[in-house]
Structures are given as structure tokens and as C-alpha cells.
Design a protein around this motif. Structure first.
Motif, PDB file in Angstrom:
ATOM      1  N   UNK A 126       0.814  -1.209   0.000  1.00  0.00           N
ATOM      2  CA  UNK A 126       0.000   0.000   0.000  1.00  0.00           C
ATOM      3  C   UNK A 126       0.844   1.253   0.000  1.00  0.00           C
ATOM      4  N   UNK A 127       1.955   1.221   0.731  1.00  0.00           N
ATOM      5  CA  UNK A 127       2.847   2.385   0.767  1.00  0.00           C
ATOM      6  C   UNK A 127       3.586   2.556  -0.554  1.00  0.00           C
ATOM      7  N   UNK A 128       4.018   1.448  -1.172  1.00  0.00           N
ATOM      8  CA  UNK A 128       4.654   1.537  -2.493  1.00  0.00           C
ATOM      9  C   UNK A 128       3.690   2.171  -3.492  1.00  0.00           C
ATOM     10  N   UNK A 129       2.461   1.681  -3.520  1.00  0.00           N
ATOM     11  CA  UNK A 129       1.471   2.205  -4.461  1.00  0.00           C
ATOM     12  C   UNK A 129       1.139   3.661  -4.168  1.00  0.00           C
ATOM     13  N   UNK A 130       1.083   4.037  -2.898  1.00  0.00           N
ATOM     14  CA  UNK A 130       0.806   5.433  -2.553  1.00  0.00           C
ATOM     15  C   UNK A 130       1.870   6.349  -3.138  1.00  0.00           C
ATOM     16  N   UNK A 131       3.130   5.932  -3.024  1.00  0.00           N
ATOM     17  CA  UNK A 131       4.226   6.771  -3.524  1.00  0.00           C
ATOM     18  C   UNK A 131       4.247   6.813  -5.049  1.00  0.00           C
ATOM     19  N   UNK A 132       4.003   5.667  -5.679  1.00  0.00           N
ATOM     20  CA  UNK A 132       3.993   5.653  -7.145  1.00  0.00           C
ATOM     21  C   UNK A 132       2.831   6.485  -7.672  1.00  0.00           C
ATOM     22  N   UNK A 133       1.653   6.322  -7.071  1.00  0.00           N
ATOM     23  CA  UNK A 133       0.491   7.088  -7.513  1.00  0.00           C
ATOM     24  C   UNK A 133       0.713   8.586  -7.349  1.00  0.00           C
ATOM     25  N   UNK A 134       1.345   8.984  -6.247  1.00  0.00           N
ATOM     26  CA  UNK A 134       1.627  10.401  -6.031  1.00  0.00           C
ATOM     27  C   UNK A 134       2.550  10.951  -7.111  1.00  0.00           C
ATOM     28  N   UNK A 135       3.447  10.111  -7.615  1.00  0.00           N
ATOM     29  CA  UNK A 135       4.390  10.557  -8.645  1.00  0.00           C
ATOM     30  C   UNK A 135       3.744  10.629 -10.020  1.00  0.00           C
ATOM     31  N   UNK A 136       2.993   9.619 -10.413  1.00  0.00           N
ATOM     32  CA  UNK A 136       2.493   9.534 -11.794  1.00  0.00           C
ATOM     33  C   UNK A 136       1.142  10.206 -11.983  1.00  0.00           C
ATOM     34  N   UNK A 137       0.458  10.523 -10.889  1.00  0.00           N
ATOM     35  CA  UNK A 137      -0.819  11.197 -11.004  1.00  0.00           C
ATOM     36  C   UNK A 137      -2.000  10.243 -10.910  1.00  0.00           C
ATOM     37  N   UNK A 138      -3.183  10.821 -10.781  1.00  0.00           N
ATOM     38  CA  UNK A 138      -4.386  10.049 -10.510  1.00  0.00           C
ATOM     39  C   UNK A 138      -4.887   9.265 -11.711  1.00  0.00           C
ATOM     40  N   UNK A 139      -4.545   9.688 -12.916  1.00  0.00           N
ATOM     41  CA  UNK A 139      -5.167   9.112 -14.103  1.00  0.00           C
ATOM     42  C   UNK A 139      -4.337   8.053 -14.814  1.00  0.00           C
TER      43      UNK A 139
END
Length: 498
Positions: A126-139
Motif C-alpha cells: 500500500x505504501x509503495x502504491x501510494x508513492x507511485x500514484x503520487x508521482x504519476x498522477x491520478x489518471x
């Protein structure tokens, strides 16, 4: 979207036994063991090509679909206690730096496990995905592959665009699971909307009872193709019981053309779990009962005894001696055992040389109650460098790195027991773990493996029966033995009795 979409691929895997004895630091992620050493850039594709790994399956299918792949990194450490903060931050930092340096991207594929616990984060993925999502954006689409033993959080489902999960244990479909992400990613890139539903179950299933060739796994996974005929993509995770946090439990994800379709599918799977709860507990033998079976006269195929609670593939130390002591005490004949992780004994065997006889205190250093070193004389049968090419279906195409390895036979006792000792922990799941050092399993009456279920793919075809054995170890399959502190209050640590 570009004519040829640019897709970043990366992997960061660990299955965490919160009750284990050693943590996973950078050295454990960098080294080669049952899987390759840490890979960077183009190595991610080149060094895993043809292997039964999600990243290899995704890469092959994505290349076939005309996608341009931007490999970042891939790493895995043998299951153990928590991932250190230093390793987690370093590897996550490199992953994010690689994604940032990749330039314009149309999507991301992540090869994760689903049961990572770090010193700081109970929900590592969940933390890995949170950081990746924050970098690449919501879409930007993020598609993820997870292990069948994943403990999935609602956060991971929310953050990932799509999650595919292994459907077999032993995990024969790892590459296939990665490949299943490609058509979904194509649909996401084309603008298709996937509605999500997620359910978590209220009881834990012991790992040895998660074998998908028997109840309840067989029935659970048989339901998925029927759902797909209705246009819903659904997957099940049976959970990793040695993790200890709120999301430790089985779960399911469903993706449908409508929210109602996804919810209906998830509810159907949850109802099936409830129906099968009473069938989710599988008995185990005591070491003494196992020794009695090993001593029975027999002809034909060999018998397999699985030392399920000392499985290094679940964070076990692979050096407990309870089953060995019971077999030796019973004077069992024609027994082959492996793999014992004991670098000191392996080194002593190499010093003694083939045919040499030496005395050693083998294993027994886990600190597990009721376990102790096995003191005996051993004769060196064979020696090896530990480079073992897998021959079985699960890891075929890969190479295990075992370190200095020795085949030893008990000397000066009534029992006829041969065992394989390694310098690097490795789950005994492939016949090659014995044949690579010159041993022929079919020449023995009984084989004992330190594995929970993965061995079944390669060993069941040559055996007449398989028995799980509850010898002492740091991975209890009797869930009442785990000192859980952080389970969700709705979760029962053992299934209901029939």
C-alpha cells in the motif's frame, strides 16, 4: 496516448513473517537465492526472460502487443521477518527515481507480492502504491500482479487501476498472471472504465490448507471462470497467515463493466468463502507419527513428508531438526531430506571431502521452543557449488543459488538417512535440489522436504502419498500457535470446526 504506449515495469517483492528471526536488508534483496539477484534497467527483461515470473509474463505479452517497455528495477528477498526501513526507503527511492527518469509514460506495471511488512509500514505494498500514484498522477493506469498469499488492503485496491493475483498454489501461473495484466491495460489505455469491488473474509486459512488442488482452494478458484463469462474479472487472495496486521486475511477483488456487476461478483465469492469455512482446516502428523509411516514396509512409489512449519519460503529458518530426530530415533531406512540451511556444517563437509566422516551439531539454531541442534557423525556423500538449475514446472528456466552444498549420510547409527545441507536458505520445491548434487530421489523410500505446498508440483507425480508434518518451526501452520496482536477483531485465527 502514443501509437506505441510506453509502459514502465518494476518489481519489489517480499513475503514477511512477522514472527521470523532475521530481517530483510539491502543485502538480502541484492543477492541471488531462489530468484535472481537485484536487476536494473534492461536486466529486468533480459535476466527474467522465459522464467515463470509475473514480470517475465507481462514483458512477453506487452512486447507482443506492441508496447514499448521501460524497465526500471526488480528485486526479491527470501521470506523473513520485516523489511528494514533502510532497504525499503532505498529500493522505493530507486523505483521512484527510475519512473521520474523514464520520461513520458502511458502506464506502469508493478510486480509485487502483497504480504510485505516493513519496520514502519504494516502495509508495504500500500505504501509503495501510494508513492507511485503520487508521482504519476491520478489518471495514469497502474496494473499490479500479486501473490496468491497476498494480504490486500482497501488502500491498495483504491490506488491500483487493476490487480491480478496468482490462481494456483503451487504457483504455476506466475508468468500467466503478469500476462493477464496486458489486455486489461490495453482496455484502460483505450478509455474503458473498470468498476471495482473488494471484500475481505473473516477467517484465516492455514497455509498448508491453501493448496489449490484440494478443498477449499479448488472450489474457490473454480468459481472465477464462471464470473469471467459474465464479463467480470475477479481474483482471490488466500492471505499470508504469518503477517500480523489489520489486513491479514483472505480477500477478493472484482472488476466489472458496472458497479453492480462488480459488487455482485465480490459478494458471490464472499458467500462461497463462508460456505467453505468448516472445510478449511487440514490435519497434520506429529513427527513421531510421520516416523512410523516412514518405517512401514512399502514397495512402489515413495512417500513425501512435508516439514511444513520450517518452510524458508514462508520465513522459516530451514534448519529445525524435530522431524530428523524422530526419523533417526525410529531407525527409519531409505530417507532423503532437504534442504537444511547450515553454512557451518556445509563448510565442514567441504573440508572433510567426499567420503570423509566428521562430527557436527546440525541446525537447531532458530530458537524455536522444542528445537535443538542434531549432534551426529556424518559421512560426505557428495559436494557441490550450489548452482542448481530448476527442472520442475514452477521454477523451470531459473537457477537456484544455494552456496556451498553437501549431501551427507548419518554415520554409525541404525537409521539410513541422507540429507542435503546448503549455505543459503532455499525452499525444497524442485527435484533438482537433490538431483543437481547427484542424488536420485526415486531410489529412496521416503523424502522429507522443508516446504508447505510448492513441492507438490514436482514431487506428487513421483509419490504415492503426501503428509504434512507439524514439527517445531517459526512458521506454525497451527494458527493457534501464532501470538497475534494486530488482527482485525472480526477475524478468526482458525476456521470453524466441521
Amino acid at each position: 496516448m502514443r501509437v506505441k504506449p510506453r509502459i514502465a515495469i518494476a518489481g519489489f517483492q517480499h513475503e514477511t513473517n512477522c514472527f521470523g528471526t532475521t530481517m530483510a536488508g539491502m543485502a538480502e534483496f541484492e543477492m541471488a537465492d531462489s530468484w535472481p539477484a537485484m536487476l536494473h534497467g534492461d536486466e529486468v527483461i533480459a535476466e527474467t526472460r522465459g522464467m515463470n515470473l509475473p514480470v517475465a509474463g507481462f514483458a512477453k505479452a506487452a512486447e507482443g502487443a506492441g508496447m514499448v517497455l521501460v524497465p526500471v528495477q526488480w528485486c526479491s528477498a527470501e521470506p523473513s521477518a520485516h523489511v528494514t526501513d533502510a532497504a525499503f526507503e532505498t529500493i522505493c527511492g530507486r523505483l521512484l527515481d527510475g519512473l521520474h527518469a523514464a520520461g513520458p509514460l502511458d502506464g506502469v506495471f508493478l510486480d509485487l507480492h502483497g504480504a510485505m511488512v516493513t519496520e514502519t509500514y504494516a502495509d508495504g505494498e500500500g505504501e509503495i502504491l501510494r508513492r507511485v500514484r503520487a508521482l504519476v498522477g491520478a489518471d495514469l493506469p497502474i496494473v499490479v500482479s500479486l501473490d496468491l498469499h497476498a494480504n490486500i488492503s482497501a488502500a491498495s485496491v483504491d490506488l491500483a487501476s487493476y490487480i491480478a493475483i496468482f490462481r494456483t498454489y503451487p504457483h504455476l501461473d506466475m508468468a500467466e498472471t503478469g500476462a493477464r495484466c496486458v489486455p486489461v491495460l490495453q482496455n484502460l489505455l483505450a478509455g474503458k472504465v473498470l468498476h471495482k469491488a473488494f471484500r475481505q473474509m473473516e477467517y484465516l486459512i492455514p497455509l498448508h490448507a491453501q493448496y489449490t488442488g484440494a478443498t477449499p482452494g479448488k472450489q474457490l478458484y473454480a468459481a472465477l471462470p464462471h464470473l469471467e463469462q459474465g464479463g467480470v474479472l475477479a481474483d482471490i487472495a488466500l492471505g499470508f497467515t504469518a503477517a500480523d496486521f489489520l489486513d491479514t486475511r483472505p480477500s477478493c477483488v472484482a472488476y466489472g463493466p458496472t458497479a453492480a456487476a462488480a459488487v455482485q461478483a465480490a459478494d458471490r465469492i464472499a458467500a462461497l468463502f463462508a460456505e467453505l469455512e468448516s472445510q478449511s482446516e487440514h490435519p497434520m502428523l506429529t513427527p513421531q507419527q510421520a516416523a512410523a509411516i516412514a518405517c512401514q514396509p512399502r514397495s512402489g512409489k515413495l512417500v513425501v513428508l512435508a516439514d511444513v512449519q520450517d518452510n524458508p519460503g514462508a520465513g522459516g529458518t530451514s534448519d529445525t531438526t524435530g522431524l530428523l530426530a524422530a526419523l533417526a530415533g525410529a531407525g527409519a531406512q531409505g530417507v532423503l531430506m532437504g534442504l537444511f540451511h547450515d553454512p557451518q556444517t556445509a563448510a565442514a563437509a567441504h573440508e572433510a571431502g567426499r567420503g570423509g566422516i566428521f562430527r557436527a551439531a546440525l541446525g537447531g539454531r532458530s530458537g524455536t521452543s522444542g528445537d535443538q541442534p542434531f549432534e551426529a557423525e556424518f559421512q560426505v556423500v557428495a559436494l557441490g557449488d550450489g548452482m542448481c538449475r530448476y527442472s520442475g514446472e514452477m521454477y523451470g528456466g531459473g537457477v537456484a543459488t544455494l552456496g556451498l552444498t553437501a549431501a551427507l549420510r548419518l554415520h554409525g547409527v541404525e537409521a539410513d538417512i541422507t540429507l542435503v545441507v546448503t549455505s543459503i536458505r532455499n525452499q525444497c520445491l524442485d527435484l533438482a535440489h537433490f538431483t543437481h548434487i547427484g542424488l536420485q530421489p526415486e531410489g529412496f523410500r521416503t523424502i522429507c522436504v522443508k516446504s508447505t505446498a510448492h513441492f507438490r508440483a514436482d514431487f506428487e507425480p513421483v509419490s504415492s502419498a503426501v503428509y504434512p508434518v507439524a514439527a517445531p518451526g517459526v512458521f506454525p501452520c497451527d494458527l493457534g500457535s501464532f501470538p497475534y496482536k494486530n488482527l482485525h477483531p472480526d477475524v478468526k485465527a482458525a476456521p470453524a470446526k466441521a
